[in-house]
Design a protein around this motif. Structure first.
Motif, short mmCIF file in Angstrom:
data_model
loop_
_atom_site.label_atom_id
_atom_site.label_comp_id
_atom_site.label_asym_id
_atom_site.label_seq_id
_atom_site.Cartn_x
_atom_site.Cartn_y
_atom_site.Cartn_z
N LYS A 84 0.82 -1.21 0.00
CA LYS A 84 0.00 0.00 0.00
C LYS A 84 0.85 1.26 0.00
O LYS A 84 1.81 1.37 0.76
CB LYS A 84 -0.89 0.00 1.23
CG LYS A 84 -1.87 1.17 1.28
CD LYS A 84 -2.75 1.07 2.50
CE LYS A 84 -3.72 2.23 2.56
NZ LYS A 84 -4.57 2.14 3.77
N ARG B 73 1.58 5.02 0.90
CA ARG B 73 1.19 5.89 2.00
C ARG B 73 0.24 6.97 1.52
O ARG B 73 0.49 7.64 0.56
CB ARG B 73 2.45 6.53 2.61
CG ARG B 73 2.14 7.44 3.79
CD ARG B 73 3.44 8.00 4.35
NE ARG B 73 3.18 9.00 5.36
CZ ARG B 73 2.91 8.74 6.63
NH1 ARG B 73 2.85 7.50 7.02
NH2 ARG B 73 2.68 9.71 7.49
N GLN B 74 -0.88 7.16 2.24
CA GLN B 74 -1.92 8.09 1.82
C GLN B 74 -2.05 9.33 2.71
O GLN B 74 -2.86 10.18 2.42
CB GLN B 74 -3.28 7.37 1.81
CG GLN B 74 -3.36 6.29 0.74
CD GLN B 74 -3.32 6.83 -0.65
OE1 GLN B 74 -3.92 7.84 -0.96
NE2 GLN B 74 -2.58 6.16 -1.53
N THR B 75 -1.27 9.43 3.77
CA THR B 75 -1.52 10.52 4.71
C THR B 75 -0.75 11.78 4.38
O THR B 75 -1.28 12.87 4.47
CB THR B 75 -1.17 10.10 6.15
OG1 THR B 75 0.16 9.60 6.18
CG2 THR B 75 -2.13 9.03 6.62
N HIS C 234 4.25 2.99 13.20
CA HIS C 234 5.39 2.60 12.36
C HIS C 234 6.09 1.39 12.95
O HIS C 234 6.51 0.47 12.22
CB HIS C 234 6.38 3.76 12.25
CG HIS C 234 5.94 4.84 11.30
ND1 HIS C 234 4.93 4.67 10.38
CD2 HIS C 234 6.41 6.11 11.09
CE1 HIS C 234 4.78 5.76 9.67
NE2 HIS C 234 5.67 6.66 10.09
N TYR D 176 8.32 5.02 4.37
CA TYR D 176 8.19 6.11 5.34
C TYR D 176 8.51 5.61 6.75
O TYR D 176 9.20 6.28 7.53
CB TYR D 176 6.78 6.70 5.32
CG TYR D 176 6.53 7.68 4.20
CD1 TYR D 176 6.83 9.03 4.35
CD2 TYR D 176 5.98 7.27 2.99
CE1 TYR D 176 6.58 9.94 3.33
CE2 TYR D 176 5.73 8.17 1.96
CZ TYR D 176 6.03 9.50 2.14
OH TYR D 176 5.79 10.39 1.13
N THR E 220 6.64 3.98 -0.37
CA THR E 220 5.51 3.25 0.19
C THR E 220 5.40 3.56 1.69
O THR E 220 6.28 4.19 2.29
CB THR E 220 5.68 1.75 0.00
OG1 THR E 220 6.79 1.30 0.81
CG2 THR E 220 5.95 1.40 -1.46
N GLN E 221 4.33 3.06 2.29
CA GLN E 221 4.15 3.25 3.73
C GLN E 221 5.31 2.61 4.50
O GLN E 221 5.78 3.14 5.51
CB GLN E 221 2.82 2.64 4.15
CG GLN E 221 2.40 3.01 5.56
CD GLN E 221 0.97 2.59 5.86
OE1 GLN E 221 0.34 1.92 5.05
NE2 GLN E 221 0.47 2.97 7.01
N GLU F 6 8.69 12.52 9.66
CA GLU F 6 7.89 11.51 10.35
C GLU F 6 8.15 11.55 11.86
O GLU F 6 7.25 11.31 12.67
CB GLU F 6 8.22 10.12 9.81
CG GLU F 6 7.76 9.87 8.38
CD GLU F 6 6.26 9.77 8.28
OE1 GLU F 6 5.65 9.00 9.04
OE2 GLU F 6 5.68 10.48 7.44
#
Length: 273
Positions: free
Chosen positions: A2, A4-6, A176, A210, A206-207, A161
């Motif tokens: 997935k 990262r969408q944030t 995380h 991060y 990607t997530q 982050e």
């Protein structure tokens, strides 16, 4: 895996883009002023905050963002500059996405963005449920880019982050930790700082990337002053200009078993509550 969408920090360092924003009728990036939220303006050094809804001058979030600069730069042994960070806050989520879609059509769907031009450091954000997290992250990019040119992407994101975690928690991002350990145990993930350094587009991160960038920074910045000095020295070298040197060989030079050290650090964090 997935994506990262944030958060998404996108650096635009193209002088023609800045020129197009400054000149009426310029072909290329259209001037975004007409749809920006600019009814209210707050100047809270070093932030200039624009919005179409009223904010008190001593809003707790804004005070935290101002304090974030001093804490971040002191932790990284970096000097302050006078360069402001401009923040545009959209009260309407639809209006925020409409603005981004019109003026930055290549951007993916996110809640907040950091944009750098030759002349300005800007954050665009939707005033939503997670705006505090979003702004801590994106504004930290502004503070960093004001003093460190050519900041490598993985390091830029790892520090942001770390900064997005609420003050007083030592940069500990438990989601995380959980994500990395789950992927370590079940999906064969292993730390790979050399691979992280090869990623040159935030759209490719990607997530997991991060999270790993955060983990390296947390290990180096939050556990031992000698490890923190590695980051300080590297940032000092970056500030001299020129292409960024590789960081992974420096870490491996100090800690030949750095990957195992990072895994052990993650497990120790998971054991603390």
């Amino acid at each position: 895996m997935k994506v990262r969408q944030t958060h998404f920090a996108l650096v635009i360092a193209i002088s023609i883009a800045a020129a197009c924003w400054a000149l009426p009728g310029c072909v290329g990036l259209s001037r975004p002023v007409s749809t920006l939220p600019t009814k209210h303006t707050l100047v809270i050094d070093p932030l200039i905050v624009y919005s179409d809804f009223s904010l008190p001058p001593h809003h707790r979030l804004l005070d935290d963002l101002v304090a974030e600069r001093g804490e971040l730069l002191a932790k990284l042994d970096l000097p302050k500059t006078e360069e402001p960070v401009h923040i545009y806050l959209f009260e309407s989520e639809d209006r925020f996405h409409e603005f981004i879609g019109k003026h930055f059509p290549d951007f993916p769907v996110r809640r907040a963005f950091f944009v750098e031009t030759d002349t300005r450091l800007t954050v665009y954000a939707h005033w939503g449920d997670r705006v505090a997290e979003d702004l801590r992250h994106e504004v930290s990019h502004g503070y960093l880019h004001a003093v460190v040119p050519n900041l490598p992407l993985w390091l830029d994101e790892g520090l942001a982050e770390n900064a997005e975690v609420p003050r007083g928690e030592g940069g500990l991002n438990r989601p995380h930790v959980e994500l990395l350990l789950e992927n370590l145990e079940n999906y064969g993930w292993r730390p790979n700082l050399e691979r992280l350094e090869r990623i040159d587009s935030a759209a490719e991160m990607t997530q997991i990337d991060y999270a790993e960038a955060w983990a390296w920074m947390h290990l180096l910045m939050e556990t031992d002053p000698a490890r923190r000095r590695l980051v300080h020295d590297y940032l000092s070298e970056l500030r001299k200009g020129g292409p960024p040197p590789l960081f992974a060989p420096r870490v491996k030079g100090w800690f030949p078993q750095a990957d195992e050290l990072l895994i052990a650090h993650l497990r120790s964090l998971a054991a603390t509550r």
